[in-house]
Each structure stands twice: as structure tokens, then as C-alpha cells.
Design an enzyme around this catalytic site. Sequence first.
Site, PDB file in Angstrom:
ATOM      1  N   ASP A 168       2.593  -8.055  10.676  1.00  8.37           N
ATOM      2  CA  ASP A 168       1.334  -7.688  11.329  1.00  8.37           C
ATOM      3  C   ASP A 168       0.353  -8.853  11.377  1.00  8.37           C
ATOM      4  OD1 ASP A 168       1.306  -5.252  12.535  1.00  8.37           O
ATOM      5  OD2 ASP A 168      -0.026  -4.293  11.095  1.00  8.37           O
ATOM      6  N   ASP A 234       6.676  -3.649  -0.361  1.00  9.98           N
ATOM      7  CA  ASP A 234       5.587  -4.548  -0.016  1.00  9.98           C
ATOM      8  C   ASP A 234       6.092  -5.984  -0.088  1.00  9.98           C
ATOM      9  OD1 ASP A 234       3.770  -2.579   0.474  1.00  9.98           O
ATOM     10  OD2 ASP A 234       2.753  -2.721  -1.458  1.00  9.98           O
ATOM     11  N   ASP A 236       5.138  -8.471  -1.595  1.00  8.10           N
ATOM     12  CA  ASP A 236       5.116  -9.072  -2.927  1.00  8.10           C
ATOM     13  C   ASP A 236       5.864  -8.227  -3.954  1.00  8.10           C
ATOM     14  OD1 ASP A 236       3.143  -7.098  -2.620  1.00  8.10           O
ATOM     15  OD2 ASP A 236       2.021  -7.842  -4.324  1.00  8.10           O
ATOM     16  N   ASP A 331       0.480   6.369   2.392  1.00 12.29           N
ATOM     17  CA  ASP A 331       1.585   6.787   1.522  1.00 12.29           C
ATOM     18  C   ASP A 331       1.389   8.216   1.003  1.00 12.29           C
ATOM     19  OD1 ASP A 331      -0.607   5.978   0.026  1.00 12.29           O
ATOM     20  OD2 ASP A 331       0.430   4.320  -0.959  1.00 12.29           O
TER      21      ASP A 331
END
Length: 785
Positions: A168, A234, A236, A331
Amino acid sequence: MFDIFMRTTWIFSAVSFVFFVTQPIGTKLHFFFSIISIGLMIVISWLRLGGVFRHIFLALGSIIVIRYLYWRIAETIPDPSQIADFIPGMLLLVADLFCITMLALGLFVNAQPITRPAAPQLREEDLPSVDVFVPSYNEERDLVATTLAAAKALDYPQHKLKVFLLDDGGTDEKFYSFDDAVSLTARARRADLQQLCAELGVTYLTRERNVHAKAGNLNNGLAHSAGDLVVVFDADHVPAREFLRETVGHFATEPKLFLVQTPHFFINADPLERNLQTFKAMPSENEMFYGAIQKGLDSWNAAFFCGSAAVLRRAALDEVGGFAGVTITEDCESALELHSRGWKSLYVDKPLIAGLQPETFESFIGQRSRWCRGMLQIFMLKNPLFNKGLSLPQRLCYTSSNLFWLFPLSRLIFMISPLFFILFNLQIYNASPQSFVAYTLTYIVAVILIQHYLYGSLRWPWISELYEYIQSVYLLRAVMSVIANPRAPKFNVTQKGNSLAEDELSPLAWPFYAIFAFLLATFVYTAYRYAMEPAARDLLIVIGAWNVFNTVMAGLALGVVSERRERRKIQRLDVSRRGSLLIGDQEVPIIVKDASVGGLKAEIAGGDGRQFGQLVMPGRHQATIRIDSRAGAPLSAEVAITSATSVDDRRSLGLRFLGNNCDRYRIIADIAYGDLSAMRALRASRQNRQGLLVGTARTLVWAAREALRGLFFLLFRRNVRANATGQQAVLPPPGIRSPEALPQTGLASEPAPAVVRPAVAPPASGRSARVPDVSLADFAPGTRA
């Protein structure tokens, strides 16, 4: 018929219980009963008894709490005709009621947590196809690359596994922006990540516009993939090699299962842990949620999606139109939608990813502010209490998770309430010292014992209060903004990787110093009143102790906002893997001891390395490191020897990766993240109980130490991120590399061309689209709009 009978029985039992505990028995008798109950609770907790004793423990604590609540409402509310007393008195009562409500919901959620058995292991032909989504916005290339390399190396048939980078940060909206800096950054990022994905064998996806934030990005991934299951990591969050083996099998046993969630485990300290230096000894903040609360939610089929480290069934997502994007916590909102449709969830309490937490207090507050706004949005826009598709336990579980984020209101009310009496002599709490001890003090002790019994190995005494206090000062604004306009909050990406090179005072520190100074001055004034007003001494002792507790928390907070530098910008992980260094035609056996994307630390295996002489001297040679992969095929990468030291007859080598190809990421993913058993051992070692008395003494010592350190930072570390001119430094966004730094793209040795505007405006629709590879060379110079 049986269900009706059981519900009737529970209702009758609850009403009888409440009737019993609300009977007037007198202050002395209540105090005697409370002391006996607390004694029994201490014995059960000290012996760590479970089973039926768990229910006895919680019942005893509940009786004390309910009797306190009855007394609090019946006897302590100020006279409504005394407005100055009544209004703050009612605010304090509301805060009390909120805390008791949250305690009741918490006891319900955690009444009987469950631990799931290992996932069934399926035959290869029975395994479903899996799409792995790694959504990214502005993370550093090394961070993204390591996660992608680990995702590609998952222990799963490769023909049934496809990995997608959902970028994104390189959307058409940014690519074609009329802001030169935004456009050039997006073009550089897209070219860089496209090349990275090509080398790793990952599919690169972006979209036209940054609509609906992370939910929109994930839905774009759904539109361009077809796997039976969807995994979200994610950027990370680096997965362990066995992630799919530990999760996918559950979907074969339950056709209505939409989610398998695993805990988030972090390899770095959050600001509180780093600045108070507790990371290696104290359970992390998230351990209470992932180690207890999610297991309790799971027992009611209410474990929810936490945004990463989870597997979801595509058919379920298709039924609700993909990931929900009405709120900024897609979520939990998505899980709520699916639970209300009759789908089921499951929680596996085994860390299977290694992630990063926000490094600075500023980014920590930014992350929590988003969570706070999003969860309150869910409660206000999609109130679970009135969702007919949810069971009653699910409604209570979601309500507990949503309403928790109102804690800034109660926390700040508890902080200012003592001041009404100390400074203005207002009677906002009608109680004699004897009644206060008999009811309020025993209530506080019972609540502390309940928390310690349920979460003692996952949360040390008073740490919850500290975390809530340091967030409340800034989250109050977030709470009020959602109450004023539930649809207003926008998604903000949490900054990670912006570690501090020097000790400094957080830019958000000033309110904490003001509060500490005011509370300290109030403590001095309390002592003055105690000396000058003998008639008020009993109340001053009680309320003054309350103010002292608030001052202790404020002193600890000064240590949290006095930020220590991060000694390592890149996290290094302890490992133990055998390999070899190839230097010319010679092979040196080594054991890799720690690893990061920048390099490795290794020891020469089988001796002190003297036989290799000058071969391993730093700066003399380049070498090739070779590691046997867990997947079978050897992995290798070019390295330089940067250091060589001898300690206790062992020769240690510092190795730095050379070049910028993807071999380093495959090696790091394999040796550092392929097996997370060492990290799980670290997690287990930190889950140690600390006694209430020891924990209280430790907290007092910490408060004194950190208040002094905070004052030192105020005097000598006030130039926060200032440049030589004294102005605030402007830092580039993390994770974006300039075109000059791009590897092997033809841009590294050439000056950056002018940003070129397309002859036709970018698409105006919000539809998802796969974007073709585009480089700056595709646009002719001289056509600047």
C-alpha cells in the site's frame, strides 16, 4: 427443555446469591467475614490450587466485591443538595461502577480458559491451498524481505502455497501523486519491492487507491488470489517454519471454523520495558491477553482475529464480503461479523511468529490510540450487545473487549478524586475511616488477589496500573473523539524501526512532569493539613495514601518517557547453527551464534581456530557462508569478515553480508526464525510470579529511581531530536529508500529524473487492480505536467 431448565437454574442461583450478599450485617461482621474470605483466598492462591478451588476462590472474591458495591451505592453517595460534593462524587461512583463491571466481565471471560490440543497432521493430498498475505505500507525493505523469505520457506507443499506482498506504499494514488516527494517515494518503493518479490518468488500486488486502509489492502489480495485458506502476517511479523503445520489441520475437523489465531510474540522491548529495563525478566504486556484472555474467549467461541499471525477460511470471508472496513480495527470487526453468522474461531497458545513492537513512546501511544478508537467504534457502530446473531456469552466477551478501552476515563477520575478533599475539603465519599477499611480496603485487597490469582505469572503487581496510566493521559482525547463522532477516526500506520540513537526525553513527556509536580505538591499540602488539622487526620491518612499511590505511578511514568537509546538498531537473535565459511579453496567450520539482516556472529568449530592462521583475519578476505537449510537445499551468501576475537580459547568472527541480493534473507529466515523454540523458552522464563509484597516493594523502589532519572532527563536531555539550529529535525519516513539506494535497477548511478505526470489522470474508481511493473524509465523526460 434442558436448556430452559439450566438457564432458569442459573438465574435463580444468581438472584439468590445477590440477595444473600446484600443483606445488612453490620460493619464489624462484614469486616470479620471479609478477613476470613481473604485468608482463604490467600491460601488457595499461595498453593496454586485449581479445579473446584478456582471457583471457590472467585466466589469468595465476588462476595466481597458485591457487598462493597451494595454499600457503596446505599451509603456513600453525597447529598444531592450539596452540588459541589455531589457532582464529583457521582463521577467517582461512575468510575467505580465501570471498574466493577469490567471485573465482572473479566471473571466471566476467564472463568474456565481452555488450551487447545495440537492440530491434526493431514496427508499432503488432503492439505488445502494457502495464500499468505503480507500487507505493507512504509516498512523498511529488510524487514519486509525477511518476512517474505520466511513465508516462502514455510513447511508446506510449495504447489499449494502462494505468498503475496500487498504493497500500500506504492499504489497508483501515490505513484501518480502531484506531490513530488510522495510520487518519487512511491515509484522508488514500487520498483524496489517488485525486484525483491521477483527474486524471492513472491507475487507483488498493489492497488489504485489507499481506500479502507489495511482492510482494503487485504480485500485487494482476496480479489487476486484463490487459496482455500488465507494467512495474514504483518510485515514485521516473521513466521516460524512450522506455522502452517500447527494451524491448518484444525480446519479439517470443523467445517464452520473461520479463524485460527496464534499469539503475537515480540523480540524487542516496548518503551516501558526498555526504559525501565525489565524486558528479560518481566512478562511482556501482551502476555496477559495472549496467555489468558484469548484462552478464556476461546472457551466461549469468542477468540477474535488480531490482525496478524492468523489463518482464515476464504469461504467465510467471501460470505461477509471480505475483511470489514467500517472501523479502523478491521481484525476484531471482521471476527464480530463472522461470529454473528454462526462461524467459529479457535486460539492456539503457541508463539509461531516473531514481531516488533513500537520502539518509542510516541509510536507506542499512536498504536494504542488506534486500537482504542477502533474498539470503541465497534461498540458504538456495531454494538455486540444488540447483535442477535451472537450468543449471550459472545456478546459479553465482545463487550468486555470493547469497553476495556474506556479505562482512560476511570483512571483519570481516580487520579483527581483525592484532590477534591485534599485541596477543597469536598465530601465526595461519605464514609468513616472504619467503614472505609471494612468495605473499601477489603474490596481493593480482594480485587488485587483475584488479578494475581488469574494473571500472576503473566502480569506483575501494579504493572497494569502503570500501563493504563501512561496511556490514559493521551488516550482520553481518543475516547472523546470517538464519542463525539464514531465515524471520524482514520487508520494510522504504527511506526516501527525508528529506534533511538541517543538518550532523549520523549516529545510527549511534558504532561507527565506537570502531573507529577502537581501530585507531589499535593502530598506536601496533605502533610501540612495533617499537622494543622487534627480533626481531619483520619481521613487525610486514607485519602493521602490514595494520592501517594497516584504519585508513585506518576514517578514511574517519568522513567517511561525518559527514553534510553537503543544500542542496536537491528535486532540480533541468539541461535546455534552449524555451517561453514568458504575462503578460496579452504573450508572453515563454524557455529553461528547470533544473526540479523546485517550480519552474523560465529565461532570457529572444533578448536580455537589457530590452524586457519591469517585466513580469518578481518579485512583480508571475502568469504561465502554456507548453511544447511531446514528445507534441505544448502543456503549460501557472500560475507566479509569484520572482526576476529579470541575468548576462552574460542575464536569468534563478525560477519557482514555483502551485496544486496536475497540470499541473506533466506539465511536469516532459516537460522533465526525457522525454529522459535529459543524464543518460546525466553517467553516461558519471563512468565514468573512475583509476590504481592515483593512486587509492591519493588514498585516503590522503581518509582523513586525513575523519578530521579526523569528529573535528570528533564535537566540534561531536553533537546529532543533537535538539529544544530535548535529546530525540530525532519526525519524521512522509515522504510523508504531513495532511488540512489536501489539495487540493480539502473537508478543507483544516475541522478533522479524529474517526476513525470501521466497524460491521463489515474483511475478514479476504487476497484482493485493488479498493477504492472513500472519504472521511471517508462516515462519520457520533459513531459512534466
